[in-house]
Scaffold this motif. Sequence first.
Motif, short mmCIF file in Angstrom:
data_model
loop_
_atom_site.label_atom_id
_atom_site.label_comp_id
_atom_site.label_asym_id
_atom_site.label_seq_id
_atom_site.Cartn_x
_atom_site.Cartn_y
_atom_site.Cartn_z
N GLN A 1 -2.95 -13.70 15.94
CA GLN A 1 -3.05 -13.41 14.51
C GLN A 1 -3.93 -12.18 14.27
N GLY A 2 -5.00 -12.05 15.06
CA GLY A 2 -5.85 -10.87 14.93
C GLY A 2 -5.10 -9.60 15.28
N VAL A 3 -4.29 -9.67 16.32
CA VAL A 3 -3.46 -8.52 16.70
C VAL A 3 -2.50 -8.18 15.56
N GLY A 4 -1.90 -9.20 14.97
CA GLY A 4 -0.98 -8.98 13.86
C GLY A 4 -1.67 -8.41 12.64
N LEU A 5 -2.87 -8.90 12.35
CA LEU A 5 -3.61 -8.39 11.19
C LEU A 5 -3.96 -6.92 11.40
N HIS A 6 -4.35 -6.57 12.61
CA HIS A 6 -4.63 -5.17 12.92
C HIS A 6 -3.40 -4.30 12.61
N ALA A 7 -2.23 -4.74 13.04
CA ALA A 7 -1.01 -3.98 12.79
C ALA A 7 -0.69 -3.90 11.30
N ALA A 8 -0.95 -5.00 10.58
CA ALA A 8 -0.69 -5.01 9.13
C ALA A 8 -1.59 -4.01 8.41
N ILE A 9 -2.85 -3.95 8.82
CA ILE A 9 -3.77 -3.00 8.20
C ILE A 9 -3.35 -1.57 8.49
N ASP A 10 -2.93 -1.31 9.71
CA ASP A 10 -2.41 0.03 10.03
C ASP A 10 -1.23 0.37 9.13
N TYR A 11 -0.36 -0.60 8.91
CA TYR A 11 0.81 -0.38 8.06
C TYR A 11 0.39 -0.06 6.63
N LEU A 12 -0.52 -0.85 6.07
CA LEU A 12 -0.96 -0.62 4.70
C LEU A 12 -1.68 0.71 4.56
N ASP A 13 -2.47 1.05 5.56
CA ASP A 13 -3.16 2.35 5.52
C ASP A 13 -2.18 3.51 5.56
N ASP A 14 -1.11 3.35 6.32
CA ASP A 14 -0.10 4.40 6.37
C ASP A 14 0.54 4.61 4.99
N LEU A 15 0.75 3.53 4.26
CA LEU A 15 1.30 3.66 2.92
C LEU A 15 0.28 4.19 1.93
#
Length: 427
Positions: free
Chosen positions: A302-316
């Motif tokens: 879940q931590g790995v997934g949250l990291h990826a989600a934050i990267d995604y939101l930051d990209d937007l």
Amino acid sequence: MGSSQQEQYPLDVDAVREEFPILDRKVGGDVTTPGEDENDTKPLVYLDNAATSQTPDRVIDAIADYYRSYNANVHRGIHHLSQEASVAYENAHDRVAEFVGADGREEVVFTKNATEAENLVAYAWGLNELEPGDNVVMTQMEHHASLVTWQQTAKKTGAEARYIRVDDDGRLDMDHARELIDDDTRMVSAVHVSNTLGTVNPVSELVDLAHDHGAYAFLDGAQSVPHMPVDVGELDADFYAFSGHKMCGPTGIGVLYGKEHVLEEMEPYLYGGSMIRRVSFDDSEWEDLPWKFEAGTPVIAQGVGLHAAIDYLDDLGMENVHAHESLLAEYAYDRLTEFDDVEVYGPPGDDRAGLVSFNLDGVHAHDLSSILNDHAVAVRAGDHCTQPLHDELGVAASTRASFYLYNTREEVDQLVDAIDDARQLFA
């Protein structure tokens, strides 16, 4: 969606939607029955994002890659997989800290959701520090995660639970807040954005009031961190909580931010492996922050997934996400308030976060939600874990449409059309 219409959105919605495979689903009818007539199904309109957002491909891929490539427990093995997993897990803490403006991973505790984060503080701090004569101040619009947790903690310790009134416009009565928060206040716990009213609360003012009286401030950011830029350093809250599954991340992970010196003073909430430095038959010593609050095998994938989600939101860009949702919320508010038989709760459309709760006269929220489901429009019906607030509003339940970065005006129009169908059915 034409290019001229696309230009009206702060985000490239067509490109965004391509990253969310679930949005291609058609729903309706008995989809589990082989040979079901696909003519009975309709394209999904997902407007239940305040409960759980959808997950983009890159987050799904990051989680799958963890399980396929370096699945191992963290901080327990010298072998390569454990070291790789440990680095990824620690990096996830660093990424969260960066995203919300914390000073470092020491201030970021992973929990299984925002509710557990609230309970962690109530148990580790509240049960040890509160006593008769103290008070805890909340708002009437609190989610049960905050209200019930501090209510029951107050009962156990003899402290008093107080609630800041909500005015007729769905905003906090700050004069009442100044009356309630006094020198006996030990904790002020407030929701940053109401999950029912869409109200964005003046949390900086609440934090200042708490600190002026020597109290701590806890902010529930479950409906703010996914939707707008948040800097915990600027807010100066002592604690701040949010959940991964509302911000394009996986279920099963929440975050508790806490000021390092405050977390250092607190005792652990759970005991066991990973959170200890040394154990004897007589006593134990705790591990450094944040690990002293993460007992047992933690939420690694879940931590790995949250990291990826934050990267995604930051990209937007969180400013773009916020602007997009604000546009949709204002549009939905304007469309719904065109009708005399629809009551919308909370402040005006240009002064709310990306959700709208409402009721259609003569139709129970659950019945309305069922009819909307027939139109493939997914919304939430009920009290939204804010029963006391609904009591104040004088209704048992409401229907909530909540928006995110992949929603469109056309979907709001589909919502309104479906409501019109319900109006005809119950006429």
